[in-house]
Design a protein around this motif. Structure first.
Motif, mmCIF file in Angstrom:
data_model
loop_
_atom_site.group_PDB
_atom_site.id
_atom_site.type_symbol
_atom_site.label_atom_id
_atom_site.label_comp_id
_atom_site.label_asym_id
_atom_site.label_seq_id
_atom_site.Cartn_x
_atom_site.Cartn_y
_atom_site.Cartn_z
ATOM 1 N N ARG A 136 0.827 -1.212 0.000
ATOM 2 C CA ARG A 136 0.000 0.000 0.000
ATOM 3 C C ARG A 136 0.861 1.262 0.000
ATOM 4 N NH1 ARG A 136 -4.881 0.882 3.505
ATOM 5 N NH2 ARG A 136 -5.776 1.599 1.548
ATOM 6 N N THR A 137 1.924 1.254 0.793
ATOM 7 C CA THR A 137 2.785 2.438 0.844
ATOM 8 C C THR A 137 3.400 2.697 -0.527
ATOM 9 O OG1 THR A 137 3.306 1.963 3.154
ATOM 10 C CG2 THR A 137 4.755 3.491 2.015
ATOM 11 N N ASP B 36 4.852 -3.218 2.968
ATOM 12 C CA ASP B 36 4.343 -2.599 4.197
ATOM 13 C C ASP B 36 4.930 -3.268 5.446
ATOM 14 O OD1 ASP B 36 2.737 -0.994 2.570
ATOM 15 O OD2 ASP B 36 1.091 -2.432 2.619
ATOM 16 N N ALA C 52 8.626 -2.035 8.356
ATOM 17 C CA ALA C 52 8.758 -1.977 9.817
ATOM 18 C C ALA C 52 10.200 -2.264 10.238
ATOM 19 C CB ALA C 52 7.792 -2.957 10.477
ATOM 20 N N LEU D 293 12.190 0.912 9.520
ATOM 21 C CA LEU D 293 11.853 1.970 10.478
ATOM 22 C C LEU D 293 12.537 1.686 11.810
ATOM 23 C CD1 LEU D 293 7.996 2.394 9.848
ATOM 24 C CD2 LEU D 293 9.795 3.943 9.114
ATOM 25 N N PHE D 294 12.441 0.430 12.254
ATOM 26 C CA PHE D 294 13.044 0.064 13.533
ATOM 27 C C PHE D 294 14.550 0.299 13.500
ATOM 28 C CE2 PHE D 294 15.098 -2.948 16.409
ATOM 29 C CZ PHE D 294 14.452 -2.653 17.601
ATOM 30 N N SER E 7 16.363 2.172 11.461
ATOM 31 C CA SER E 7 16.739 3.575 11.284
ATOM 32 C C SER E 7 16.619 4.344 12.595
ATOM 33 C CB SER E 7 15.841 4.222 10.218
ATOM 34 O OG SER E 7 15.950 3.513 9.000
ATOM 35 N N GLU E 8 15.552 4.074 13.336
ATOM 36 C CA GLU E 8 15.353 4.750 14.617
ATOM 37 C C GLU E 8 16.453 4.366 15.606
ATOM 38 O OE1 GLU E 8 12.926 6.902 15.144
ATOM 39 O OE2 GLU E 8 12.983 7.188 17.309
ATOM 40 N N ASN F 192 14.579 -10.921 18.217
ATOM 41 C CA ASN F 192 13.119 -10.825 18.120
ATOM 42 C C ASN F 192 12.561 -11.907 17.203
ATOM 43 O OD1 ASN F 192 10.633 -9.666 16.560
ATOM 44 N ND2 ASN F 192 10.654 -8.610 18.522
ATOM 45 N N MET G 240 11.045 10.854 12.549
ATOM 46 C CA MET G 240 10.604 9.627 13.218
ATOM 47 C C MET G 240 11.113 8.453 12.406
ATOM 48 S SD MET G 240 8.282 10.383 15.720
ATOM 49 C CE MET G 240 7.467 11.915 16.231
ATOM 50 N N HIS G 241 11.903 7.607 13.026
ATOM 51 C CA HIS G 241 12.415 6.417 12.333
ATOM 52 C C HIS G 241 13.228 6.798 11.092
ATOM 53 C CE1 HIS G 241 9.329 4.474 14.777
ATOM 54 N NE2 HIS G 241 8.430 5.242 14.205
ATOM 55 N N SER H 85 -4.483 1.954 6.604
ATOM 56 C CA SER H 85 -4.227 0.657 7.244
ATOM 57 C C SER H 85 -2.929 0.786 8.042
ATOM 58 C CB SER H 85 -4.121 -0.446 6.190
ATOM 59 O OG SER H 85 -3.132 -0.114 5.221
ATOM 60 N N ARG I 20 -0.450 -1.844 8.789
ATOM 61 C CA ARG I 20 0.344 -3.086 8.778
ATOM 62 C C ARG I 20 1.779 -2.839 9.222
ATOM 63 N NH1 ARG I 20 0.304 -7.223 4.340
ATOM 64 N NH2 ARG I 20 0.073 -8.663 6.081
ATOM 65 N N THR I 21 2.364 -1.741 8.751
ATOM 66 C CA THR I 21 3.751 -1.462 9.132
ATOM 67 C C THR I 21 3.850 -1.252 10.641
ATOM 68 O OG1 THR I 21 4.111 -0.398 6.991
ATOM 69 C CG2 THR I 21 5.712 0.066 8.714
ATOM 70 N N ARG J 169 3.537 -4.456 12.718
ATOM 71 C CA ARG J 169 4.767 -5.264 12.743
ATOM 72 C C ARG J 169 5.871 -4.549 13.537
ATOM 73 N NH1 ARG J 169 9.254 -6.401 9.770
ATOM 74 N NH2 ARG J 169 10.068 -8.412 10.431
ATOM 75 N N LEU J 170 5.927 -3.229 13.423
ATOM 76 C CA LEU J 170 6.931 -2.467 14.182
ATOM 77 C C LEU J 170 6.723 -2.660 15.684
ATOM 78 C CD1 LEU J 170 9.289 -0.450 14.119
ATOM 79 C CD2 LEU J 170 7.616 1.397 13.996
ATOM 80 N N GLY K 151 5.545 -5.324 17.057
ATOM 81 C CA GLY K 151 6.076 -6.663 17.333
ATOM 82 C C GLY K 151 7.596 -6.672 17.441
ATOM 83 N N LEU K 152 8.242 -5.762 16.725
ATOM 84 C CA LEU K 152 9.706 -5.670 16.778
ATOM 85 C C LEU K 152 10.178 -4.909 18.019
ATOM 86 C CD1 LEU K 152 10.568 -4.817 13.053
ATOM 87 C CD2 LEU K 152 11.345 -6.823 14.307
ATOM 88 N N GLY K 153 9.245 -4.367 18.787
ATOM 89 C CA GLY K 153 9.640 -3.567 19.942
ATOM 90 C C GLY K 153 9.947 -2.133 19.577
ATOM 91 N N LYS L 99 9.196 1.949 18.318
ATOM 92 C CA LYS L 99 8.465 3.093 18.854
ATOM 93 C C LYS L 99 7.178 3.270 18.051
ATOM 94 C CE LYS L 99 9.755 7.420 17.847
ATOM 95 N NZ LYS L 99 10.693 8.552 17.746
ATOM 96 N N ASP M 40 0.000 3.091 6.677
ATOM 97 C CA ASP M 40 0.686 2.580 5.478
ATOM 98 C C ASP M 40 0.632 3.593 4.335
ATOM 99 O OD1 ASP M 40 1.111 0.200 6.893
ATOM 100 O OD2 ASP M 40 -0.771 -0.667 6.176
ATOM 101 N N LEU N 30 2.645 6.860 5.248
ATOM 102 C CA LEU N 30 4.094 6.641 5.145
ATOM 103 C C LEU N 30 4.639 7.070 3.788
ATOM 104 C CD1 LEU N 30 4.698 3.233 6.938
ATOM 105 C CD2 LEU N 30 6.063 5.295 7.263
#
Lengths: 313, 313
Positions: free
Chosen positions: A73-74, A91, A95, A98-99, A101-102, A120, B39-40, B71, B73-74, B77-78, B80-82, B84, B91, B94
């Motif tokens: 979608r993105t 999509d 994640a 993003l994770f 990069s942050e 993880n 952000m990220h 939506s 989705r990203t 999942r982010l 779930g990865l722990g 921010k 989506d 982004l």
């Protein structure tokens, strides 16, 4: 401890076998970062992610990279905005970027972030970027039109679908790249070092371009085995054959042996290439011929087992 | 030319009315960038995006920000990865941030990227960031626990849902921020300047904190009208009332008049606040009282029309 030098898809399949083999030693994957790139402000590590996605069972099995059940979608909206979409970021995949990069912005090293992501995902190995410093594989290309262009790895590989002729490759930043204590420990302490069936010049090349790694691998040559990613004169995936030829090596298991000869004492080749055994062994590299095509988990396990026992031959 | 100084949601609604009014003059929206953040690794401009999304009809009407049919989705999942996830990035949304981040990396100014995005969305106005330089609104907060914390605008507004008490606000970077030729032209050449019904301290404050803008607006005071975002002692949205009080202003249309008195010759207030007309006019600010609550397109158009005719009163 067993250390594997890794690119992406081929290395990930080999690691699946090595983990499933369930031998007692810790597995360390020292992974290429020359393909890493910043896309849209996000830090992308294709080989690290391919290994993580594959070993956690989340990979898209059709492509060998990216995530299963992915959506776009993105990217679809980005296309509508006139954005750069030749490097597709799903999509779910986004994640990860993003994770990463942050965390990098927060001051974490690439090795720390990689550990967080691989922990993880529940990976049963130590996944390490070859260096926390920036190495970028740059290519000098000749397009079918005759035009030349200097590009990043991703531009060559994804944007141009590795169609242009590769005239030269540079591993920018490799000479000054430093090694983390974990990478040094793995290189020095591992009982065996395995070079995965990855693109020698484009995936393993950036790792060996770090002087301290090249020196250590060369010194430990008797403990190092490579698996040829070239079978019957063709790369199983990607342009490894064409790039070897562009560098003056034959596109064959023999070419792989010539490229690695200073670093390996053993080479596993496909049985179909058995007629090159004598030529390869004349380089001072012992050969083991087997089925190297990893289509099933059993074939992956067999190949991993052979890599570990190849030293006895 | 009509220039509007803008925050996010309230300004976007007002601009809807001004555009629908279909008067002959060009509309320029000079927009707050103090809420912008990375952000990220992605460059986020909440107020610019809220205006673009609203005026292109793509906004999520439930929230007033973000995109309809979004939506997550990203983000799922982010999480779930722990990662921010307190600042939710949909989506579709982004894609805007990926596009902007890439263009900024390529060397485009924020004004150029904003034009590309707003042209793509078909906006019938010139949407300008107040500056291409970095201004960041920083807040000194006191949490309900008594603990103090220095935060970004987004941490205060989104992460803490504007619950802490605001002790102080700084517009970091505003003193040295430069103005683009387009912003200077709009401020100098506009027949009228309207301050949208946005948070005076947190949305308009960062714009007026740029010395060259403050000087110009003060000099053009007789051409400047503001619309009070405070109705019956309460902010229509967000913490404008609480922040005014924290700065020693009453949380009322009078407080808004006191805050803007050097910059405006006219203030549009809600008819419910008519009892404060005399007090406000004693500050040298003419008052027009009307319905300022923009629930329908007709109410938006009426408010915009009144802003343009308020100078005749």
């Amino acid at each position: 401890m067993i250390t594997v030098l890794c690119g992406g898809v081929g290395a990930a399949k080999f690691l699946e076998g090595l983990i499933a083999l369930d031998q007692s030693q810790e597995i360390v994957a020292i992974t290429n970062v020359g393909d890493d790139d910043v896309m849209h402000g996000l830090y992308i590590c294709p080989d690290l992610d391919t290994i993580t996605y594959t070993l956690s069972g989340a990979v898209n099995h059709q492509t060998g990279w990216g995530l299963a059940n992915e959506s776009w979608r993105t990217m679809e909206r980005l296309k509508g905005l006139g954005g750069k979409v030749w490097f597709q970021l799903g999509d779910l995949d986004l994640a990860t970027h993003l994770f990463r990069s942050e965390r990098l912005r927060e001051g974490a090293t690439l090795e720390q972030v990689t550990k967080e992501i691989s922990d993880n995902a529940g990976l049963k190995l130590k996944l390490l970027p070859a260096t926390n410093d920036k190495i970028r594989t740059k290519l000098e290309l000749v397009h079918p039109s005759g035009e030349t262009e200097s590009t990043s790895f991703q531009e060559y590989f994804v944007k141009y679908q590795h169609k242009p002729i590769v005239k030269d490759v540079f591993y920018v930043g490799s000479k000054s790249a430093s090694l983390s204590p974990s990478v040094i420990e793995a290189l020095e302490e591992s009982e065996r070092i395995i070079i995965a069936p990855s693109n020698p010049i484009l995936s393993i090349g950036p790792i060996l371009a770090i002087p301290k790694i090249a020196e250590t691998i060369a010194r430990r040559r008797s403990d190092v085995v490579a698996i040829s990613p070239i079978v019957d004169g063709k790369a199983l995936k990607g342009p490894a054959d064409k790039v070897l030829e562009a560098f003056g090596y034959p596109a064959s298991a023999l070419g792989v042996a010539q490229y690695y000869r200073d670093y390996i004492s053993r080479l596993i080749i496909d049985q179909i290439d058995s007629n090159s055994i004598d030529q390869i062994e004349s380089l001072g590299v012992r050969v083991v011929a087997t089925n190297t095509i990893m289509t099933t988990i059993d074939s992956k396990i067999s190949l991993a087992a052979l890599a570990l026992t190849s030293y006895e031959r």
